[in-house]
Structure formats: C-alpha cells, structure tokens
Scaffold this motif. Structure first.
Motif, PDB file in Angstrom:
ATOM      1  N   LEU A  54      57.391   4.260  33.508  1.00 33.05           N
ATOM      2  CA  LEU A  54      56.164   3.797  34.151  1.00 33.05           C
ATOM      3  C   LEU A  54      55.547   2.680  33.312  1.00 33.05           C
ATOM      4  O   LEU A  54      55.102   1.658  33.855  1.00 33.05           O
ATOM      5  CB  LEU A  54      55.177   4.949  34.309  1.00 33.05           C
ATOM      6  CG  LEU A  54      53.824   4.589  34.937  1.00 33.05           C
ATOM      7  CD1 LEU A  54      54.014   3.981  36.323  1.00 33.05           C
ATOM      8  CD2 LEU A  54      52.921   5.814  34.996  1.00 33.05           C
ATOM      9  N   ALA A  55      55.520   2.877  31.988  1.00 31.82           N
ATOM     10  CA  ALA A  55      54.987   1.836  31.101  1.00 31.82           C
ATOM     11  C   ALA A  55      55.828   0.568  31.186  1.00 31.82           C
ATOM     12  O   ALA A  55      55.292  -0.550  31.218  1.00 31.82           O
ATOM     13  CB  ALA A  55      54.938   2.350  29.670  1.00 31.82           C
ATOM     14  N   VAL A  56      57.158   0.732  31.235  1.00 36.08           N
ATOM     15  CA  VAL A  56      58.056  -0.429  31.331  1.00 36.08           C
ATOM     16  C   VAL A  56      57.864  -1.143  32.664  1.00 36.08           C
ATOM     17  O   VAL A  56      57.817  -2.379  32.722  1.00 36.08           O
ATOM     18  CB  VAL A  56      59.525   0.010  31.157  1.00 36.08           C
ATOM     19  CG1 VAL A  56      60.470  -1.142  31.489  1.00 36.08           C
ATOM     20  CG2 VAL A  56      59.776   0.493  29.739  1.00 36.08           C
ATOM     21  N   LEU A  94      50.365   6.344  23.696  1.00 37.41           N
ATOM     22  CA  LEU A  94      51.135   5.913  22.530  1.00 37.41           C
ATOM     23  C   LEU A  94      52.298   4.994  22.926  1.00 37.41           C
ATOM     24  O   LEU A  94      52.598   4.022  22.220  1.00 37.41           O
ATOM     25  CB  LEU A  94      51.669   7.132  21.776  1.00 37.41           C
ATOM     26  CG  LEU A  94      50.602   8.011  21.096  1.00 37.41           C
ATOM     27  CD1 LEU A  94      51.243   9.247  20.482  1.00 37.41           C
ATOM     28  CD2 LEU A  94      49.858   7.211  20.028  1.00 37.41           C
ATOM     29  N   LEU A  95      52.938   5.289  24.050  1.00 36.17           N
ATOM     30  CA  LEU A  95      54.053   4.450  24.491  1.00 36.17           C
ATOM     31  C   LEU A  95      53.600   3.038  24.839  1.00 36.17           C
ATOM     32  O   LEU A  95      54.305   2.067  24.546  1.00 36.17           O
ATOM     33  CB  LEU A  95      54.747   5.085  25.697  1.00 36.17           C
ATOM     34  CG  LEU A  95      55.700   6.239  25.392  1.00 36.17           C
ATOM     35  CD1 LEU A  95      56.187   6.883  26.676  1.00 36.17           C
ATOM     36  CD2 LEU A  95      56.896   5.744  24.574  1.00 36.17           C
ATOM     37  N   ASN A  96      52.440   2.915  25.466  1.00 36.95           N
ATOM     38  CA  ASN A  96      51.938   1.584  25.799  1.00 36.95           C
ATOM     39  C   ASN A  96      51.607   0.790  24.543  1.00 36.95           C
ATOM     40  O   ASN A  96      51.900  -0.408  24.467  1.00 36.95           O
ATOM     41  CB  ASN A  96      50.710   1.693  26.707  1.00 36.95           C
ATOM     42  CG  ASN A  96      51.085   1.791  28.176  1.00 36.95           C
ATOM     43  OD1 ASN A  96      51.515   0.828  28.796  1.00 36.95           O
ATOM     44  ND2 ASN A  96      50.946   2.982  28.729  1.00 36.95           N
ATOM     45  N   GLU A 124      56.730  -5.054  33.161  1.00 36.63           N
ATOM     46  CA  GLU A 124      57.486  -6.077  33.895  1.00 36.63           C
ATOM     47  C   GLU A 124      56.685  -6.623  35.071  1.00 36.63           C
ATOM     48  O   GLU A 124      56.792  -7.811  35.406  1.00 36.63           O
ATOM     49  CB  GLU A 124      58.818  -5.497  34.388  1.00 36.63           C
ATOM     50  CG  GLU A 124      59.754  -5.027  33.291  1.00 36.63           C
ATOM     51  CD  GLU A 124      60.088  -6.130  32.304  1.00 36.63           C
ATOM     52  OE1 GLU A 124      60.083  -7.315  32.707  1.00 36.63           O
ATOM     53  OE2 GLU A 124      60.368  -5.815  31.127  1.00 36.63           O
ATOM     54  N   LEU A 125      55.872  -5.789  35.686  1.00 34.66           N
ATOM     55  CA  LEU A 125      55.024  -6.261  36.784  1.00 34.66           C
ATOM     56  C   LEU A 125      54.013  -7.274  36.269  1.00 34.66           C
ATOM     57  O   LEU A 125      53.669  -8.241  36.965  1.00 34.66           O
ATOM     58  CB  LEU A 125      54.315  -5.078  37.441  1.00 34.66           C
ATOM     59  CG  LEU A 125      53.483  -5.393  38.680  1.00 34.66           C
ATOM     60  CD1 LEU A 125      54.356  -5.988  39.782  1.00 34.66           C
ATOM     61  CD2 LEU A 125      52.781  -4.130  39.191  1.00 34.66           C
TER      62      LEU A 125
END
Length: 260
Positions: free
Chosen positions: A56-58, A161-163, A62-63
C-alpha cells in the motif's frame, strides 16, 4: 506467461502485479508452516499485515510519481508492483531537470505526508499501545512490553514506520532511486544528459555495493536483494543511455553524409 496481470485502475492508470508475486504467496506459506502442526495462522496473519502495508505504501508512492508527471503533461502507461517495490512507467522520461526533480520527489513526499498524518493520532490519541509498539519495533531487544495490542494498532504503526523508511530510503542519491534521479537532474544543468546519467549511475552502483556489504554484515536478505537490483538497474540505465546517444549520433552522421 504474461509478465504482469492487471487488477484494475487507480486514478485512471492501469494497476498491475508482476508474476513474481506468486513467490510472495509461496514465501508466506513456507514461513508460516510448522512441521507436524500445519499452518500457524497467527504468524500468517502477521506476515500478511506486513505485505499489505508494504505494498500500500509502495502503491501510493508510485501514484505520487504518476500524478506529478501528469502535472507536466506526461501520461503514465501503468503502475506495476513487484515483490521488492514498484514502478510507474511513464510514456516519456522528462528531459527538463525541474520536471525530473518534481516527479522524483513526489513519491517520497507522499510517504512523508502519510507518516505526518498519523503522528497526531499515534502520540495524542490517548492510545498507550501505539507509541509502545513503535519503541518495540525500533528496539526489539529492549525491555518493552505491550499487552493485547489489536491488529489495527499493528497496522497503523507498521504503516507509519514503513512510510518513513520508504521515503528516506528513496532519497538516497543512488540511481535509479529517486534521490539518484534528483542527482542526475542537478548534474544535467552542468553536463550532457548522457554524462549526468553515467555519473549518477556510477554513484548508484557504488551505493549499491555499500548497501550490499551492510546487508551481508547484518544478514538481511531483503536489503541484499534490493542492493543487487539497484546495482543492476543503474548499470542497465548507463548502457541504455550510451546506446541511445550512439544511435542518435549515428543518425546525425548519416544525415550529414547524405547531405554531402
């Protein structure tokens, strides 16, 4: 076999999954399988949380690139998600440095914006588990105890954290990461496009080697694979740019020879 499968559209842009996503499913089952006991559903649920939040973060990253490109009247052919990341395939690459910088920075900007939106909720919502979970992830060997954390609490913390990680990692000035594209755009102000690509690509290859050594030292297979891909993509970009310039020079030479 098709290299990717389209699952829908987002903002009018085709969204596709690469066939290698099948490997992710196999990995989930393998890592959750307990000999003699079958699938450990609690472990599978935890891994699915990671997979869903990562991609979802990826996807939103990209969007961000795609919408920034649209601002400069550059269409996006498709967004493809891979097990190690994603890519927004533009109809043409921007040659103007300002355009490339804007498009490159749009992806990390989306990630940082998403993380910033979650900050008030994590620290000022009165939920004690959320800041504790962040401390636990940052220091897993610390004396940090979290009682009865819900799945949605893990989702929020992991997504936060991932973002942060995705945004910061992509700003590393190692081509073809976003930071490397910014570096190439800045170099294009002083060198030819091909020369700027070569310099940025070599910086990216050196950065990939450093990352690979660090990944091997930490026994982190994910970062090791990522480092190999960064090195390979930087090398391919240098080769493609060199061939493109060679073809262009050949065409110009043929035209001059024909005129004489």
């Amino acid at each position: 076999m098709k290299s990717s499968w389209q699952i829908g559209r987002i903002a009018g842009i085709p969204l596709q999954f690469h066939w290698s996503f099948l490997l992710v499913g196999l990995w989930l089952l393998y890592d959750s399988w307990q000999p003699g006991g079958g699938i450990r559903w609690d472990n599978l649920q935890w891994l699915l949380i990671w997979v869903v939040t990562v991609f979802l973060a990826v996807l939103l990253h990209e969007l961000g690139h795609a919408l920034a490109a649209q601002y400069w009247k550059i269409k996006t052919q498709k967004i493809v998600l891979y097990p190690i990341g994603g890519g927004a395939f533009l109809e043409r690459m921007p040659e103007e440095p300002q355009q490339e910088i804007t498009i490159a920075l749009a992806g990390p900007a989306v990630n940082f914006l998403l993380a910033a939106i979650l900050i008030p909720f994590i620290w000022w919502s009165g939920n004690e588990n959320l800041p504790l979970l962040i401390q636990l992830f940052l220091n897993p060997k610390g004396n940090i105890i979290v009682f009865d954390a819900a799945t949605w609490e893990y989702l929020i913390v992991v997504f936060f954290l991932l973002n942060l990680l995705l945004g910061a990692f992509n700003l590393i000035p190692a081509f073809p990461l976003d930071g490397g594209r910014v570096l190439r755009a800045m170099l294009s102000k002083y060198f030819s496009r091909t020369r700027a690509t070569i310099i940025a690509g070599r910086v990216g290859m050196i950065g990939a080697i450093i990352l690979l050594v660090a990944a091997l030292f930490l026994s982190d297979i994910v970062f090791a694979v990522g480092a190999i891909f960064v090195f390979a993509l930087a090398w391919i970009e240098i080769r493609v740019r060199g061939r493109r310039e060679g073809l262009a020079n050949g065409v110009v030479g043929d035209c001059l020879a024909g005129g004489l």
